[in-house]
Enzyme design. Structure first.
Site, PDB file in Angstrom:
ATOM      1  CB  SER A   1      27.873  40.198 107.571  1.00 30.30           C
ATOM      2  OG  SER A   1      28.048  40.170 106.167  1.00 30.30           O
TER       3      SER A   1
ATOM      4  CE  LYS B   1      35.114  40.606 108.527  1.00 29.67           C
ATOM      5  NZ  LYS B   1      35.482  39.253 108.789  1.00 29.67           N
TER       6      LYS B   1
ATOM      7  CD  GLU C   1      43.097  39.313 108.869  1.00 30.29           C
ATOM      8  OE1 GLU C   1      43.955  39.680 109.932  1.00 30.29           O
ATOM      9  OE2 GLU C   1      41.832  38.955 109.177  1.00 30.29           O
TER      10      GLU C   1
HETATM   11  C1  LIG Z   1      30.518  42.804 105.376  1.00 31.79           C
HETATM   12  C2  LIG Z   1      31.151  41.575 105.414  1.00 31.79           C
HETATM   13  N1  LIG Z   1      30.663  40.430 105.671  1.00 31.79           N
HETATM   14  C3  LIG Z   1      31.243  39.079 105.728  1.00 31.79           C
HETATM   15  C4  LIG Z   1      32.910  39.293 105.610  1.00 31.79           C
HETATM   16  C5  LIG Z   1      33.432  37.963 105.549  1.00 31.79           C
HETATM   17  O1  LIG Z   1      34.099  37.710 106.686  1.00 31.79           O
HETATM   18  P1  LIG Z   1      33.404  36.367 107.707  1.00 31.79           P
HETATM   19  O2  LIG Z   1      33.165  35.371 106.864  1.00 31.79           O
HETATM   20  O3  LIG Z   1      34.314  36.306 108.794  1.00 31.79           O
HETATM   21  O4  LIG Z   1      31.989  37.042 108.394  1.00 31.79           O
HETATM   22  C6  LIG Z   1      33.367  40.408 105.555  1.00 31.79           C
HETATM   23  C7  LIG Z   1      34.735  40.318 105.458  1.00 31.79           C
HETATM   24  O5  LIG Z   1      35.316  41.358 105.168  1.00 31.79           O
HETATM   25  C8  LIG Z   1      32.466  41.611 105.530  1.00 31.79           C
HETATM   26  O6  LIG Z   1      33.131  42.866 105.394  1.00 31.79           O
END
Ligand SMILES: Cc1ncc(COP(=O)(O)O)c(C=O)c1O
Lengths: 386, 263
Positions: A371, A88, A110
């Site tokens: 992520s 993020k 948000e």
């Molecule tokens: C570690 C992590 N991965 C994925 C996501 C999902 O978001 P996105 O699908 O936009 O990558 C989040 C959202 O809070 C997150 O904290």
């Protein structure tokens, strides 16, 4: 992945379905991003901040013990190693720079899992901007650690009690704030959702993940690309950023949605939060509530570009159940010493399930985007596993 | 439909206005409680020039706490878009009805089917606030073909050239949003209300109504000083949520009517 049409369309999806009060702000943001993204100086500044403050580039880890276990070669793109603990931060640094460029001193966001909120609070602290984060009451409870982190970082966290009290409702409340504050406030949206230019802009601000990973994979794989590229999909920003680096290669792109929030897999075309995309909804068009242990994926919609990639057949979307996600989290912990967040554990869960089947044949090479890290989920997982 | 041939909603509002009357358009959330149809009747009997009927959506981003609660209660009570429109079929109030809803309900139902359902229920106009000019064509083609007048919103931040285009495309009337913000009662009318009304009146001959935060008879008079009339929603729905009867709401509308008539 290419630029959307001037109105923000990716095929049939996208657009800017927002009240008139927000149109000038969306247009201003489109202009500001377009001009900034065309300047080398902006890219340099963005990359320098990510390097000096956020630990970029993040490594790609050859997950040898997991690979041995699954019979496919797994490479992990380590966004979990960034400052604040998830991808993020990439998006937020870009948007904070834009907010400053547009002369906006207040930033709202948000958050679901709290990772986007923490990242936004972090950037606002760095830039000396006021920060308000909307978060559903359910998430305030299950991601209590991140609520406290945001407060330590000087942000105000406003719990949202309406609707399902999760991410969808936090976005509603942020949009309501923005309608009233748009002249002084930038809405720092956390995923590839929302009205144009957000889906495009956030993908571009996340493509650093995929661009880095492609080069890193080529070094590891003797100049070749992985056979599969896998990422979890909530709104879809880490997946979009990852896919952007591989869309021009032969790699198969796989997005993993939570079974209880599979907008691409089980939704129908719809319009919520400013764009046309796939959406979980009832026959009348009322938005359904999603249900998953992962606060960050607990969203009934998905970014419009994913709807387009699915319709065009360029990416495939699959789902993972809560139970297998918990198993995958533990599997990665004991094989690689990496405790992932529940969100990317979805991507690992699919790889673990599909490995050795025709969906992911034995011997394939697969890049998985980690992520985020699991610290924020430790309490919740502890409560579940007992 | 062309600019030269106003539809029934615009024709009605124009003739009322041209007869020297300030326009009063109260709002009711469709399906809210057992008596919402009687509320429409009471409002009409009290001197409403048209009635705006909300078709509740799960995620009303332009609405404040009152309309959110009204929408949620209506949905919890089992209200559906076509169910609400069906209930209106039997209603004969003698003033035009205008549906207010969010785009996904229109999109999911299908543009043409939704437009035809409005016509079948003798709903003359539609307000879909999350469909701005750029996204209007799909819906407005279906609406125009069915004879439904699509009312567009203008906001205080709308630049002049865009304001003119909104007025050109708007049917029935032009909805001037009084304030940068969401629906909800306010202590005083925003200063931006008069500016909004003046800017709209300068570029269009269509009826100009001001809404958002018009909460009292005094607000109504103040807003209607520059505009052709007002839309009143949250102040009425707050009372309906608190248990007011159709007669009570009729009395409130009558107070606003009297204030507007007295100038
Ligand atoms: C570690 C992590 N991965 C994925 C996501 C999902 O978001 P996105 O699908 O936009 O990558 C989040 C959202 O809070 C997150 O904290």
């Amino acid at each position: 992945m290419s630029e959307p049409s001037p109105g923000g369309r990716f095929g049939d999806y996208g657009g800017a379905f927002v009240p008139e009060s927000l149109i000038p702000a969306c247009q201003e943001l489109d202009r500001a991003f377009r001009s900034a993204w065309g300047e080398q100086a902006f890219h340099d500044q963005y990359e320098q901040i990510l390097e000096e403050h956020a630990g970029r580039p993040t490594p790609v880890t050859d997950a040898t013990r997991l690979s041995e276990r699954l019979g496919v070669r797994v490479l992990l793109k380590r966004e979990d190693l960034t400052h604040t603990g998830s991808h993020k931060i990439n998006n937020v640094v870009g948007q904070a720079l834009l907010a400053r460029r547009m002369g906006k001193h207040r930033v709202i966001a948000e958050t679901g899992a709290g990772q986007h909120g923490v990242a936004t609070a972090t950037a606002c602290a760095m830039f000396g901007m006021e920060c308000v984060v909307y978060m559903g009451e359910v998430d305030v409870e299950r991601q209590a650690l991140n609520v406290f982190r945001m407060k330590l970082l000087g942000a105000e966290v406003r719990p949202v009690a309406s609707g399902s009290r999760t991410l969808k409702d936090a976005i509603n409340e942020a949009l309501r704030d923005w309608v009233a504050s748009v002249e002084s406030t930038h809405y720092c949206l956390g995923s590839v959702t929302g009205p144009h230019p957000y889906p495009w802009m956030v993908r571009e601000l996340q493509r650093i993940v995929g661009d880095e990973a492609r080069e890193q994979c080529r070094r590891i794989l003797d100049g070749t690309d992985p056979d599969y590229v896998v990422a979890c999909v909530g709104g879809g920003s880490n997946a979009a950023g990852t896919f952007a680096g591989f869309v021009d290669t032969l790699a198969r792109l796989v997005g993993v949605e939570p079974a209880g929030g599979a907008a691409v897999g089980r939704g129908l075309p719809g319009v919520v939060h400013g764009s046309r995309s796939m959406l979980l909804q009832d026959e009348h068009g009322q938005v359904s509530e999603s249900h998953t242990i992962s606060a960050g994926l607990d969203y009934p919609g998905v970014g419009p570009e994913h709807a387009h990639l699915a319709a065009a057949g360029r990416a495939t979307y699959v789902a993972a159940e809560d139970g297998e996600v918990l198993d995958a989290l533990q599997l990665l912990a004991v094989t690689e010493g990496i405790i992932p967040a529940l969100e990317p554990a979805h991507a690992v869960a699919w790889v673990a399930r599909a490995a050795g089947t025709e969906d992911l044949p034995e011997g394939s090479t697969v890049l998985v985007t980690m992520s985020g890290r699991g610290d924020k989920d430790a309490q919740q997982v502890m409560d579940i596993l007992g | 439909m062309t600019d030269d041939a106003p539809g029934a909603l615009e024709a009605h509002l124009r003739s009322q206005r041209d007869a020297g009357r300030k326009l009063l358009v109260p709002y009711v959330t469709g399906g809210l409680g057992e008596h919402w149809l009687e509320v429409i009747e009471a409002m009409t009997a009290a001197g409403a020039d048209a009635v705006e009927v909300g078709i509740p959506f799960s995620d009303p981003v332009m609405d404040g706490p009152t309309i959110q609660e009204a929408s949620q209660r209506s949905l919890d009570g089992g209200a559906t878009p076509l169910g609400i429109l069906g209930s209106l079929e039997g209603l004969h109030v003698g003033v035009p009805l205008v549906a207010m809803t969010y785009y996904n309900l229109v999109f999911r139902t299908g543009h043409r089917r939704f437009a035809r359902s409005l016509t079948a229920s003798r709903v003359a106009g539609a307000i879909v606030p999350d469909v701005p000019l750029e996204e209007l064509d799909d819906w407005s083609r279906a609406a125009d073909d069915a004879g439904v007048e699509t009312v567009l919103l203008a906001a205080p931040v709308t630049p002049d050239d865009r304001l003119a285009r909104i007025c050109e495309r708007s049917r029935g009337f032009v909805y001037g949003v009084s304030v940068m913000g969401i629906t909800g009662e306010r202590q005083s009318l925003a200063e931006s209300a008069a500016v909004m009304a003046k800017r709209l009146k300068a570029v269009t001959d269509k009826p100009v109504l001001i809404g958002f935060g018009v909460s009292t008879p005094a607000h109504a008079v103040e807003a209607a000083a520059e505009a052709d009339g007002v839309i009143v929603a949250s102040a009425l729905m707050r009372r309906l949520l608190d248990g007011a009867s159709p007669e009570d709401l009729g009395a409130l509308v009558a107070e606003m009517r009297a204030a507007l008539d007295a100038g």
